[in-house]
Design a protein around this motif. Sequence first.
Motif, PDB file in Angstrom:
ATOM      1  N   GLY A  87       5.433   8.772  -3.790  1.00  0.00           N
ATOM      2  CA  GLY A  87       6.635   9.077  -4.547  1.00  0.00           C
ATOM      3  C   GLY A  87       7.711   8.009  -4.497  1.00  0.00           C
ATOM      4  O   GLY A  87       8.718   8.123  -5.195  1.00  0.00           O
ATOM      5  N   ASP A  88       7.527   6.965  -3.690  1.00  0.00           N
ATOM      6  CA  ASP A  88       8.548   5.918  -3.585  1.00  0.00           C
ATOM      7  C   ASP A  88       8.602   5.020  -4.816  1.00  0.00           C
ATOM      8  O   ASP A  88       9.647   4.444  -5.119  1.00  0.00           O
ATOM      9  CB  ASP A  88       8.296   5.038  -2.358  1.00  0.00           C
ATOM     10  CG  ASP A  88       8.736   5.689  -1.061  1.00  0.00           C
ATOM     11  OD1 ASP A  88       9.409   6.733  -1.126  1.00  0.00           O
ATOM     12  OD2 ASP A  88       8.405   5.148   0.013  1.00  0.00           O
ATOM     13  N   LEU A  89       7.484   4.881  -5.506  1.00  0.00           N
ATOM     14  CA  LEU A  89       7.392   4.007  -6.666  1.00  0.00           C
ATOM     15  C   LEU A  89       7.251   4.844  -7.934  1.00  0.00           C
ATOM     16  O   LEU A  89       6.825   6.000  -7.873  1.00  0.00           O
ATOM     17  CB  LEU A  89       6.194   3.059  -6.521  1.00  0.00           C
ATOM     18  CG  LEU A  89       6.262   2.055  -5.365  1.00  0.00           C
ATOM     19  CD1 LEU A  89       4.942   1.305  -5.225  1.00  0.00           C
ATOM     20  CD2 LEU A  89       7.411   1.074  -5.568  1.00  0.00           C
ATOM     21  N   PRO A  90       7.539   4.278  -9.080  1.00  0.00           N
ATOM     22  CA  PRO A  90       7.436   5.047 -10.323  1.00  0.00           C
ATOM     23  C   PRO A  90       6.002   5.107 -10.848  1.00  0.00           C
ATOM     24  O   PRO A  90       5.139   4.314 -10.459  1.00  0.00           O
ATOM     25  CB  PRO A  90       8.325   4.255 -11.295  1.00  0.00           C
ATOM     26  CG  PRO A  90       8.251   2.844 -10.793  1.00  0.00           C
ATOM     27  CD  PRO A  90       8.164   2.955  -9.298  1.00  0.00           C
ATOM     28  N   GLY A  91       5.769   6.071 -11.736  1.00  0.00           N
ATOM     29  CA  GLY A  91       4.500   6.149 -12.459  1.00  0.00           C
ATOM     30  C   GLY A  91       3.297   6.328 -11.564  1.00  0.00           C
ATOM     31  O   GLY A  91       3.360   6.978 -10.510  1.00  0.00           O
ATOM     32  N   ALA A 143       0.847  -1.189   0.000  1.00  0.00           N
ATOM     33  CA  ALA A 143       0.000   0.000   0.000  1.00  0.00           C
ATOM     34  C   ALA A 143       0.881   1.237   0.000  1.00  0.00           C
ATOM     35  O   ALA A 143       1.922   1.276   0.673  1.00  0.00           O
ATOM     36  CB  ALA A 143      -0.919   0.014   1.221  1.00  0.00           C
ATOM     37  N   VAL A 144       0.459   2.238  -0.760  1.00  0.00           N
ATOM     38  CA  VAL A 144       1.129   3.539  -0.771  1.00  0.00           C
ATOM     39  C   VAL A 144       0.363   4.456   0.180  1.00  0.00           C
ATOM     40  O   VAL A 144      -0.805   4.766  -0.046  1.00  0.00           O
ATOM     41  CB  VAL A 144       1.174   4.136  -2.187  1.00  0.00           C
ATOM     42  CG1 VAL A 144       1.811   5.524  -2.163  1.00  0.00           C
ATOM     43  CG2 VAL A 144       1.944   3.212  -3.131  1.00  0.00           C
ATOM     44  N   VAL A 145       1.025   4.856   1.243  1.00  0.00           N
ATOM     45  CA  VAL A 145       0.413   5.710   2.249  1.00  0.00           C
ATOM     46  C   VAL A 145       1.042   7.106   2.179  1.00  0.00           C
ATOM     47  O   VAL A 145       2.023   7.318   1.454  1.00  0.00           O
ATOM     48  CB  VAL A 145       0.582   5.106   3.658  1.00  0.00           C
ATOM     49  CG1 VAL A 145      -0.162   3.772   3.754  1.00  0.00           C
ATOM     50  CG2 VAL A 145       2.057   4.895   4.005  1.00  0.00           C
ATOM     51  N   ASP A 146       0.481   8.037   2.925  1.00  0.00           N
ATOM     52  CA  ASP A 146       1.030   9.395   2.928  1.00  0.00           C
ATOM     53  C   ASP A 146       2.422   9.394   3.556  1.00  0.00           C
ATOM     54  O   ASP A 146       2.796   8.475   4.287  1.00  0.00           O
ATOM     55  CB  ASP A 146       0.098  10.333   3.691  1.00  0.00           C
ATOM     56  CG  ASP A 146      -0.083   9.883   5.135  1.00  0.00           C
ATOM     57  OD1 ASP A 146       0.630  10.387   6.010  1.00  0.00           O
ATOM     58  OD2 ASP A 146      -0.939   8.998   5.380  1.00  0.00           O
ATOM     59  N   LYS A 147       3.200  10.419   3.260  1.00  0.00           N
ATOM     60  CA  LYS A 147       4.587  10.457   3.703  1.00  0.00           C
ATOM     61  C   LYS A 147       4.703  10.436   5.224  1.00  0.00           C
ATOM     62  O   LYS A 147       5.601   9.795   5.781  1.00  0.00           O
ATOM     63  CB  LYS A 147       5.285  11.700   3.145  1.00  0.00           C
ATOM     64  CG  LYS A 147       6.795  11.710   3.373  1.00  0.00           C
ATOM     65  CD  LYS A 147       7.456  12.904   2.730  1.00  0.00           C
ATOM     66  CE  LYS A 147       8.980  12.798   2.822  1.00  0.00           C
ATOM     67  NZ  LYS A 147       9.462  12.604   4.207  1.00  0.00           N
ATOM     68  N   GLU A 148       3.784  11.124   5.911  1.00  0.00           N
ATOM     69  CA  GLU A 148       3.823  11.133   7.380  1.00  0.00           C
ATOM     70  C   GLU A 148       3.720   9.721   7.932  1.00  0.00           C
ATOM     71  O   GLU A 148       4.484   9.324   8.830  1.00  0.00           O
ATOM     72  CB  GLU A 148       2.676  11.995   7.924  1.00  0.00           C
ATOM     73  CG  GLU A 148       2.549  11.963   9.436  1.00  0.00           C
ATOM     74  CD  GLU A 148       1.272  12.625   9.937  1.00  0.00           C
ATOM     75  OE1 GLU A 148       0.968  12.478  11.147  1.00  0.00           O
ATOM     76  OE2 GLU A 148       0.563  13.281   9.150  1.00  0.00           O
ATOM     77  N   THR A 149       2.788   8.947   7.390  1.00  0.00           N
ATOM     78  CA  THR A 149       2.592   7.582   7.876  1.00  0.00           C
ATOM     79  C   THR A 149       3.753   6.684   7.472  1.00  0.00           C
ATOM     80  O   THR A 149       4.220   5.866   8.271  1.00  0.00           O
ATOM     81  CB  THR A 149       1.268   7.020   7.349  1.00  0.00           C
ATOM     82  OG1 THR A 149       0.197   7.885   7.755  1.00  0.00           O
ATOM     83  CG2 THR A 149       1.001   5.628   7.898  1.00  0.00           C
ATOM     84  N   ALA A 150       4.242   6.826   6.244  1.00  0.00           N
ATOM     85  CA  ALA A 150       5.381   6.017   5.802  1.00  0.00           C
ATOM     86  C   ALA A 150       6.605   6.271   6.670  1.00  0.00           C
ATOM     87  O   ALA A 150       7.303   5.326   7.076  1.00  0.00           O
ATOM     88  CB  ALA A 150       5.693   6.325   4.335  1.00  0.00           C
ATOM     89  N   ASP A 151       6.877   7.532   6.986  1.00  0.00           N
ATOM     90  CA  ASP A 151       8.017   7.863   7.837  1.00  0.00           C
ATOM     91  C   ASP A 151       7.825   7.326   9.254  1.00  0.00           C
ATOM     92  O   ASP A 151       8.784   6.851   9.881  1.00  0.00           O
ATOM     93  CB  ASP A 151       8.230   9.374   7.880  1.00  0.00           C
ATOM     94  CG  ASP A 151       8.767   9.936   6.572  1.00  0.00           C
ATOM     95  OD1 ASP A 151       9.219   9.138   5.727  1.00  0.00           O
ATOM     96  OD2 ASP A 151       8.726  11.168   6.386  1.00  0.00           O
ATOM     97  N   ALA A 152       6.584   7.405   9.750  1.00  0.00           N
ATOM     98  CA  ALA A 152       6.308   6.909  11.099  1.00  0.00           C
ATOM     99  C   ALA A 152       6.476   5.395  11.168  1.00  0.00           C
ATOM    100  O   ALA A 152       7.000   4.856  12.153  1.00  0.00           O
ATOM    101  CB  ALA A 152       4.899   7.315  11.525  1.00  0.00           C
ATOM    102  N   ILE A 153       6.054   4.686  10.122  1.00  0.00           N
ATOM    103  CA  ILE A 153       6.245   3.239  10.065  1.00  0.00           C
ATOM    104  C   ILE A 153       7.738   2.918  10.042  1.00  0.00           C
ATOM    105  O   ILE A 153       8.229   2.065  10.791  1.00  0.00           O
ATOM    106  CB  ILE A 153       5.540   2.649   8.826  1.00  0.00           C
ATOM    107  CG1 ILE A 153       4.016   2.733   8.993  1.00  0.00           C
ATOM    108  CG2 ILE A 153       5.976   1.201   8.583  1.00  0.00           C
ATOM    109  CD1 ILE A 153       3.238   2.360   7.743  1.00  0.00           C
TER     110      ILE A 153
END
Length: 270
Positions: free
Chosen positions: A60-64, A8-18
């Motif tokens: 933004g971590d993945l392309p396209g 799953a692609v989550v918002d940057k805040e959540t990705a950084d927190a994970i």
Amino acid sequence: MFYNHAYAVVDKETADAIENSDYLRRFANFEVRTTTGGGMTWKGRYLYGRETYIEFFGEGDLPGQDALFGSSGMAVSTENAGDLVKVTDRLKALGVTDPAEYRQTRNFGDGVPVPWFDTIRTTGDQYDAFDAWAMEYLPEYFADPRSKTEPASRPGDVSRERYLPDTYRDRMMRDVTALHLAVPQRDLANTVPLLKAGGFAVQTLPGGIVALRGGTRIQLDAVPRERAGLRRVEMSLNQYLDHRHEERIGRSTLAVGPGARAVWTFDGPK
């Protein structure tokens, strides 16, 4: 076939927190890893169980189109070598006359690609936000010592349990038992034949489906693209807890216990 993993692609805040959560490192076999395969490189945040896992990406971590918030994907996989051919035949019998086949490779850093797994999809790369595929791990990958996989327990063993390490035993999380995703209608329609061909019991609900197999419940709701994304993950635990612990991780909440289960809910689009 059985549930293997989802992303799953989550918002940057959540990705950084994970990525920076001390609690998740105690809760699960947790890893932040950059992988190169099939001409792509991606950074994922992984929670591994005994047979199943889940991975997270930030915007933004993945392309396209996969870079967008709410993008997601799911893999179901075989346990025995050769079963992917049978699933492909069943898929054709269900009306998917030309499933897209692809072999994924992995580069361990020396520039030499190692065969990793074969996949089939109902429509190739034609999806709006949710990419679903069936897969089968390859003997060449298991034979490579850098894969750090387990020995075969029987002839033709390409199982999820063999692929994943046993580090889960030292953590709380055991496996993913339920997954709830909101996906665009076209993606849902393309996924149903794949699940049926894989042996899942698929029930149609108002606005979506529920698919059951091997102790995993998958719920997919049809929504507009702007409402797509991961809603909920349920996990079994290695131990019974007599209390409940809540951990806020970015824009999500992981509730662990009581009992031998955990529920991770995500806030969804802002």
